[in-house]
Design an enzyme around this catalytic site. Structure first.
Site, PDB file in Angstrom:
ATOM      1  N   GLU A  19      -8.643  -9.535   0.576  1.00 66.33           N
ATOM      2  CA  GLU A  19      -8.975  -8.353   1.364  1.00 66.33           C
ATOM      3  C   GLU A  19     -10.225  -8.716   2.156  1.00 66.33           C
ATOM      4  O   GLU A  19     -10.962  -9.641   1.771  1.00 66.33           O
ATOM      5  CB  GLU A  19      -9.297  -7.188   0.417  1.00 66.33           C
ATOM      6  CG  GLU A  19      -8.097  -6.595  -0.306  1.00 66.33           C
ATOM      7  CD  GLU A  19      -7.205  -5.785   0.609  1.00 66.33           C
ATOM      8  OE1 GLU A  19      -7.710  -4.863   1.261  1.00 66.33           O
ATOM      9  OE2 GLU A  19      -6.002  -6.083   0.671  1.00 66.33           O
ATOM     10  N   ASP A  33      -7.775  -4.040  -6.291  1.00 62.24           N
ATOM     11  CA  ASP A  33      -6.647  -4.115  -5.379  1.00 62.24           C
ATOM     12  C   ASP A  33      -5.323  -4.115  -6.153  1.00 62.24           C
ATOM     13  O   ASP A  33      -4.365  -3.457  -5.761  1.00 62.24           O
ATOM     14  CB  ASP A  33      -6.786  -5.371  -4.516  1.00 62.24           C
ATOM     15  CG  ASP A  33      -5.789  -5.371  -3.387  1.00 62.24           C
ATOM     16  OD1 ASP A  33      -5.743  -4.347  -2.669  1.00 62.24           O
ATOM     17  OD2 ASP A  33      -5.037  -6.346  -3.246  1.00 62.24           O
ATOM     18  N   LYS A  44      -2.191  -1.369  -6.254  1.00 61.70           N
ATOM     19  CA  LYS A  44      -0.781  -1.708  -6.021  1.00 61.70           C
ATOM     20  C   LYS A  44       0.119  -1.168  -7.140  1.00 61.70           C
ATOM     21  O   LYS A  44       1.183  -0.604  -6.871  1.00 61.70           O
ATOM     22  CB  LYS A  44      -0.616  -3.222  -5.899  1.00 61.70           C
ATOM     23  CG  LYS A  44      -1.216  -3.769  -4.615  1.00 61.70           C
ATOM     24  CD  LYS A  44      -1.158  -5.277  -4.595  1.00 61.70           C
ATOM     25  CE  LYS A  44      -1.727  -5.819  -3.298  1.00 61.70           C
ATOM     26  NZ  LYS A  44      -1.945  -7.259  -3.362  1.00 61.70           N
TER      27      LYS A  44
END
Ligand code: ADP
Ligand code: ASP
Ligand code: MG
Length: 815
Positions: free
Chosen positions: A668, A679, A683
């Site tokens: 990222e 992250d 998800k």
């Protein structure tokens, strides 16, 4: 006998008049010909303007008349050799002197009556027909010029006179009988009442004059020569891909012209239809083009809808009230009152409950209509049985026309579907019982979009224009633009999608093309000259452009950009996001965006939120939609962490491996989001939500492998701390290696619970062999209870992410 009519643009200049003379000469060799002429293009408007100026006491009318005179004199000079000019020049001057006196009179009186206006307008056609006659003479074409006012007898409704066919037919037939000729030239548009006063047949009325002559003489055909190659599938000024209709029935042509197709003045059809005289619409500037044949029963073709048209500047009047139910005579009184005031009703709908009647009238008539109807029903209104008439303005009608629609169910469904998908709200609907016409009332501002959407739906099944706004031109955004530029032609040819990028934004600026799309080979320059970024302005301007099939593509990681999705979806613009912020925000926000897509008939797609270009969300959606249930998900979802742990074996410091991952574009923009596990948590949250679970990010258990101090400062401090803790990372690696395991950062979801964390994976496990930046997702479901459904492959990288976004764009475009 045949009748040829030449419109304003066909006779606008001397060279055009020459061209017309040649066409007439050729036609006259086939059959005796009546030539009907309009005023030189723009003249009628100019005459009206002169009259208005004079009536308003402005001397500017003189300049206006001077210009008109000059234009006609110049035409004479362009038409004839100098020695032959004088007679025509003095004729033009005589007409212009009469015009001057007429306008002086109007100026003196400060008043312009309808009767005087007709007299004023008549000079346009008188002049043009004289010019053409002179031009024919110069070409050696013998002819008779005759003033239509001695032939076309009308009543005294100035500006819109009704024809007395008995007298008119006799007079026309008498002319032909007493003055035989191969060619007759007559001015269009004008007539005279029984007292001999000049009248006109309504704007665009020269077409009608021609049809009147054709009817009176039982002509073998009528040809309307104009500046387009026929009656077209839609107004060519609104739809670039409009095309001529080869053959059309009288009724269809009548519907199209009634509903706004200016190419033919609506009353024109009647005199030719009653005798079955074929009517051709031809292009003066491309006489070889086939044109349109209007006839009795044209053969059916593959187009169920023959054409589209629209009328702007309408008002919708609604009369409602409980007192209306079952009482006969209500509609009669409503329409009677409107007719009394000569207000033309363009469309009518009545709900089956008989509780309300809706009629569309021209906006200019709305005020009078409202007063008239309220007056008619004042007793009922006072008694509360009927509501005062409701009036909405700034509306328009869009109509589909075609005889074949009757035999094809589902046309209106397609019409409403296409409009709905593009956020065009339908205010009222009318379908004639002949089913030859389906009309909808919409906002005037939506007409261009609606007509284009419908044209695409019914005539271009094959090409669909899709307008993209791309926010973010970083790694992924750039790749996406490259891929779009490369694929544009293929998409056009194979999928019939015409994708164009109409706007772009980076974190500082945005640009929205005025017309058409941006040049994808030079978008940087356009963006540099853009406006400072203002997301509210992006939404507002996209909405104002009101383009059909708009897709907003978010390839940023910005929370601010994610905030505008709702406003876009509410305008039926689709959103494609690789930005995860929205889908991993509070559940309520995620759920709201999803429900907006249903409410506004649009798409919100974010396949690349998980596993970049891999079909993870798509596969999950397919399972759920087909009735499966997901119990467990195990996944390696961070290309970054996979890359880092696949490369880290203690020989190179951990911090350097992370730096390399960032340099290669696998992280990222802020690498801490990856390393902290946040992250991955986002998800698995998104997967859980897509699997039907209402979860929040805080519900996901995140066991970080990073020492707490790594997340305390900024990115530089983060890298320093990674270096400081090298021994910690080394010991994690060694512990796993000692057991023959590999380190993987794994996300799990099991029946409503989710967690993420680092884990040693033994040989034989699906995750053990994951290479480089690969992702893998295992779905355990009713259908896949033991052997999971596995989706595996490259899960990071600008190229694969861009192609995943691209695929979502295509999905949104084809929806
Ligand atoms: P003329 O001066 O020859 O009478 P008009 O301006 O009255 O010509 O009519 C021709 C124009 O009508 C075309 O130039 C076109 O812009 C417009 N138009 C609107 N709808 C249609 C349609 N469905 N087919 C063809 N032309 C149309
Ligand atoms: N000259 C008239 C008008 O502009 C009639 C016509 O062109 O058909 O309305
Ligand atoms: Mg016309």
């Amino acid at each position: 006998m045949q009748v040829l009519k030449f419109g304003g643009s066909s006779v606008a200049t001397a060279p055009n008049l020459q061209r017309v003379a040649q066409l007439v000469e050729a036609a006259a060799q086939q059959a005796p010909t009546v030539v009907v002429v309009s005023a030189l293009g723009g003249t009628t408007d100019a005459l009206i303007e002169a009259g208005r100026l004079a009536a308003a006491g402005s001397e500017a009318y003189r300049t206006q008349l001077k210009q008109l005179e000059e234009r006609h004199l110049e035409a004479v000079r362009g038409l004839l050799p100098i020695p032959d000019q004088s007679a025509l020049l003095s004729l033009v001057k005589t007409y212009c002197n009469e015009l001057d006196s007429l306008c002086d009179g109007i100026f003196a009186l400060g008043e312009l009556s309808d009767r005087t206006l007709d007299r004023l307008m008549s000079f346009g056609e008188l002049l043009s027909s004289r010019l053409l006659a002179a031009c024919l003479k110069a070409h050696g074409v013998a002819h008779v010029w005759h003033d239509s006012r001695q032939l076309v007898r009308t009543d005294s409704r100035y500006g819109f006179a009704a024809v007395d066919f008995t007298v008119t037919n006799q007079q026309i037939q008498a002319l032909v009988a007493t003055q035989p000729s191969a060619v007759y030239v007559v001015p269009g548009f004008i007539g005279a009442d029984a007292q001999g006063a000049t009248t006109t047949l309504g704007r665009g009325g020269s077409d009608y004059t021609a049809a009147i002559f054709a009817g009176a003489l039982a002509a073998k055909q009528l040809e309307i020569w104009t500046d387009v190659s026929g009656m077209m599938t839609a107004d060519p000024r609104l739809v670039t891909l409009a095309r001529p209709i080869p053959r059309i029935s009288y009724q269809e042509a009548m519907e199209l012209s009634h509903f706004g197709a200016k190419v033919l003045y609506p009353p024109t059809i009647q005199p030719v239809m009653s005798q079955g005289i074929p009517l051709w619409i031809k292009n003066t500037f491309a006489p070889e083009d086939a044109g349109t044949l209007v006839e009795v029963g044209p053969p059916a073709n593959q187009d169920v809808v023959r054409g589209l048209s629209s009328i702007a500047q309408l008002a919708l009047l609604s009369l409602e009230g409980s007192g209306m139910v079952g009482i006969p005579g209500f509609s009669r009184r409503l329409f009677g009152a409107l007719a009394q005031q000569r207000i033309n009703v363009i469309l009518i709908t009545q709900s089956s409950s008989e509780h309300s009647i809706c009629v569309a009238v021209r906006a200019a008539d709305a005020e009078l209509a409202q007063a008239t109807v309220n007056e008619e029903f004042n007793t009922e209104i006072a008694a509360g049985r009927v509501e005062p008439l409701r009036c909405e303005t700034d509306l328009a009608i869009v109509a589909l026309v075609g005889e074949q629609m009757r035999n094809h169910p589902g046309i209106s469904g397609r019409m409403f579907g296409a409009l709905g998908q593009n956020g065009v709200n339908i205010r009222a609907i009318a379908q004639g019982s002949s089913e030859r016409n389906i009309s909808v009332v919409i906002r005037a501002a939506d007409v261009r979009k609606a007509i284009n959407v419908l044209h695409e739906e019914f005539f271009e099944e094959t090409t669909k224009q899709v307008n993209l706004f791309v926010a973010g031109v970083g790694n992924v955004g750039r790749k996406l633009l490259e891929q779009l530029a490369r694929q544009q032609q293929w998409l056009r040819e194979k999928l019939r999608l015409n994708l164009r990028v109409v706007g772009l934004a980076n974190s500082q600026r945005f640009v929205l093309a005025e017309e058409g799309g941006l040049d994808l080979n030079n978008w940087q320059a356009a963006l540099e000259q853009g406006q400072p970024l203002d997301l509210a302005a992006v939404v507002q301007q996209l909405h104002a452009r009101n383009l059909r099939n708009t897709v907003f593509v978010d390839v940023t990681a910005s929370a601010d950009v994610a905030k505008i999705y709702a406003a876009l979806l509410e305008k039926s613009m689709a959103v494609v996001a690789c930005n995860k912020v929205a889908c991993s925000s509070e559940y309520a926000n995620y759920a709201r965006l999803k429900s907006l897509t249903r409410e506004f008939n649009t798409e919100f797609l974010f396949e690349t939120n998980v596993g970049a270009g891999l079909p993870v969300i798509g596969s999950l959606n397919d399972l759920i939609r087909s009735g499966d249930q997901v119990h467990r998900i195990e996944a390696v979802l961070s290309g970054t962490l996979n890359f880092v742990f696949n490369h880290y074996d203690g020989t190179v410091p951990f911090a350097d491996v992370v730096r390399q991952a960032q340099a290669e574009g696998y992280t990222e923009p802020d690498p801490r989001l990856d390393l902290s596990g946040t992250d991955v948590a986002r998800k698995i949250l998104i997967l859980a939500r897509e699997a039907g679970q209402a979860m929040e990010l805080a519900d996901i258990h995140n066991e970080s492998f990073l020492p707490a101090s790594c997340l305390e400062g900024d990115v530089d401090a983060f890298y320093q701390q990674l270096a400081v803790h090298e021994a910690h990372f080394r010991s994690l690696y060694d512990a796993a290696a000692a057991q023959g395991k590999r380190l993987k950062f794994v996300a799990r979801y099991t029946d409503g619970q989710a967690s993420v964390g680092l884990q040693g994976v033994a040989p034989g496990h699906d995750f053990y062999v994951l290479q480089g930046k690969d992702n893998a997702v295992l779905f355990f479901t009713n259908r896949y209870p033991e052997q999971p459904l596995v989706v595996k492959g490259a899960g990071a990288g600008a190229d694969v992410t861009a192609s995943g976004v691209f695929a979502d764009i295509i999905r949104a475009a084809r929806a």
